[in-house]
Design a protein around this motif. Structure first.
Motif: not given
Length: 214
Positions: A1-8, A157-164, A178-191
């Motif tokens: 756990m870290n601050i970015f995960r909690i804020l996300g 914002l939740y997705r952006a924080l999860y990337l962090a 890799q699966i989670a990170v790449v998918s998170g990047v794709v989702q953030t791009i849509f926003y």
């Protein structure tokens, strides 16, 4: 756990609460894509099957249950309780365009070829595109209510924080999914385009509007 995960997690929960409160107070689900909410409910259902097999922490379990309950309540309010206010005409995105490729990809690219792992991978891929019916609906109507834009902002914002969060974990734990990170990047791009409009219009008190499709 870290601050970015909690804020996300907090941002994600806040987005869901904003949506539920909006629907309940207005007694209407106008402007909300029921199809996006079905996809998000499917995301949580397939991702959190490990509730029956694995205990990670009380925090983890409670958050999973809350997300599941909120998702199902949202779908219930859209398709049952306030179904007369549901805009079926504009919520016309064809879900098979997302479900078919996501299902195929989850079988082809995963961490291990087991039922739970494939379903978890499916949920990650699906979440990255689940917002598309909502964005498509906004593009068709040409505008979105302010409260709906707040919901979308905190969801993005939740997705952006999860990337962090992933970046932090890579530097502190040498952990990389890799699966989670790449998918998170794709989702953030849509926003990204939405974030720009949110900052330049909604935060200045203007209504978010988009050019109508030809």
């Amino acid at each position: 756990m870290n601050i970015f995960r909690i804020l996300g997690d907090v941002s994600h929960l806040l987005a869901m609460i904003i949506l539920l409160v909006k629907i309940w107070r207005s007694k209407s689900c106008a402007g909300i894509s029921g199809k996006s909410q079905i996809l998000f409910t499917l995301v949580f259902t397939t991702r959190y099957l490990d509730l029956f097999t694995t205990f990670i922490s009380l925090y983890n379990t409670v958050m999973k249950v809350i997300f599941l309950v909120c998702a199902y309540i949202t779908v219930y309010m859209i398709y049952v309780k306030f179904q007369k206010t549901f805009d079926r005409e504009h919520d016309s995105f064809r879900l098979e365009f997302l479900l078919v490729p996501v299902t195929g990809l989850s079988f082809l690219e995963n961490h291990s070829f087991t039922p739970l792992e494939i379903l978890w991978t499916f949920s990650i891929y699906l979440e990255s595109v689940a917002i598309l019916p909502q964005l498509f609906m906004i593009s068709k109507t040409g505008e979105a209510e302010t409260i709906t834009t707040h919901y979308l902002f905190f969801l993005g914002l939740y997705r952006a924080l999860y990337l962090a969060n992933w970046i932090w974990r890579y530097h502190t734990e040498n952990f990389y999914d890799q699966i989670a990170v790449v998918s998170g990047v794709v989702q953030t791009i849509f926003y990204c385009d939405f974030f720009y409009l949110y900052v330049t219009k909604v935060l200045k008190g203007k209504k978010l509007s988009l050019p109508m499709p030809v």
